[in-house]
Structure formats: C-alpha cells, structure tokens
Design an enzyme around this catalytic site. Structure first.
Site: not given
Length: 251
Positions: A96, A230
């Site tokens: 991320s 995610h």
C-alpha cells in the site's frame, strides 16, 4: 560491516539477522502499519535473504517523534537510514503506502547513489503514474476508522480500545495523508526487476492500475493477482513469501 548509527536504528528492525545473506529485503508497511507487520516475512526468509523492516515515526517505540506526512520527505529519511546497509544489494517490498515509498526510495538509490535495486515488490498499490482523488485523511476520526475497518487492516479489538485508538490514529492519519497527496513526478524508469502483487477485490487498486507498474521499470516485470481485498496477503502469506523468495534467490 560497521554497525549502523543509533539514529538509523530507529528506522530499521532486523528481527532475524542473516549476516551471510547475499541480498537484503527492505520491507515498508502500509498506512498505520509498523515494522512488526513483517515479522512473519522475516522469520520465513531463507539464510540468503536478510530482512530489514522499516519503522516509521509516530508509532510504537517511535510514537513520541514528529510525524512525517508526505512521501518525498519520508523517502529521503528512509534512504538515509538504509545507506549503512548498502554493502549488499537491496530489494524492496512495500504494501500500500509502503509500495509507493519503496518506489521512491529505489528511485533515489539509483539516481543519487548509482545503485540499482535487486528487485521491487509493489503490493496492494496502484502504479505511481495512475491517479485517484482520495480524501480519507480529511475525514473525522470515525470516518478514518470506518475506512480502516473496511480494509480489514487492523484488528477490530484494537479499534474498540479507546487508549490504543488515541495512540494509532494520528500516525495513521499522517500516513493516509502521505499516500493520498502523493504526486508522481515523471522521470526515467527504474532498471530493476519489478513485481506487482494485488488482490482481485481490492477497493484501493484495480488489476489494471497494478499492471501499470510495468511502465516504471526497464527490467523484467510480472503481475501476480490473488483472491482477496486490500490485505489479500494475510490469507496468502505463504504464496507471497514463496514468490518473493523465488525472485530474490534466482539472481
């Protein structure tokens, strides 16, 4: 090699030293994350890979330090902390926010020091050249917590503890601000191998946005798509570690 200065020790966690390793893997965590997130990665790596986990300011043992809320300054400081470790080739794994940061550190390492990374693993993050308008960092605390819960990146038991929330929210908000205000500056592509890893149901990055990482290197590129969102890597840790290990030990 000489032991890094104490100032650099604040940034680097070396949970399982492998002094004879041929390459060092620098792991950079997601927004709100800490070096300990990569403890399982460090434990699982073979003797040929020495794992260095980056600890950002404002969390855990560094929670009293000033926060850094933009990628360029954070990249400059991470690079400075890593320079004592460049007696071996450095590879980077970032998840991320950490993926963007890994890219910028690898860029600086190549441009400023003439050192080409042994590899870059960009996980759960769109390519720098792609853009989204994101404003989660401007939300109130409840809005920020809602996004964290949606991504399932933090244990709900921690989110329900007010004392812990007060400790993690400022650093998490600064990290979100760094990720969401990042502006890519076009330039020469990296020369290192680059692997993009993504969950097929990630609300923060599409498979096409992850595939665009190919434009950022002149070296070999591959894309790995996993089932999940995610934090797909929580359910596919072994496969991710295997992919990273195979790339690094094939050199």
């Amino acid at each position: 090699m000489n032991r890094p200065a104490d100032d650099d020790d604040r940034w680097i966690r070396r949970f399982h030293p492998r002094p004879d390793a041929a390459v060092r893997l620098v792991c950079l965590p997601h927004a709100g994350g800490s070096a300990s997130y990569f403890l399982p990665v460090s434990r699982a790596m073979p003797p040929s890979v020495d794992v260095l986990c980056v600890q950002y300011p404002g969390r855990q043992d560094r929670r009293a330090e000033p926060l850094v809320d933009n990628v360029p300054d954070l990249a400059d400081q991470v690079l400075a902390a890593l320079l004592p470790w460049t007696d071996r080739p450095l590879a980077f794994f970032g998840h991320s926010l950490g993926a963007t940061l890994a890219f910028e550190v690898a860029r600086r390492l190549e441009r400023q020091k003439g050192l080409v990374a042994a590899g870059l693993f960009a996980s759960g993050r769109r390519a720098p050249s792609t853009h989204r308008v994101e404003t989660v960092h401007l939300r109130d605390d409840d809005g920020l917590i809602a996004d964290i819960r949606e991504l399932s990146g933090t244990d709900d038991r921690l989110l329900g503890d007010e004392e812990i929330l007060r400790m993690i929210l400022p650093a998490t908000r600064a990290d979100y601000r760094a990720a969401e205000t990042y502006a890519y500056e076009p330039g020469e592509a990296l020369r290192c191998p680059l692997s993009a890893l993504v969950g097929d149901d990630d609300p923060k990055v599409t498979v096409d946005e992850a595939a665009a990482w190919a434009d950022h290197t002149e070296g070999p590129f591959d894309l790995r798509v996993f089932p999940g969102g995610h934090f797909y890597l929580a359910d596919h840790q072994a496969a991710v570690i295997e992919a990273v290990t195979a790339r690094l030990t094939a050199r």
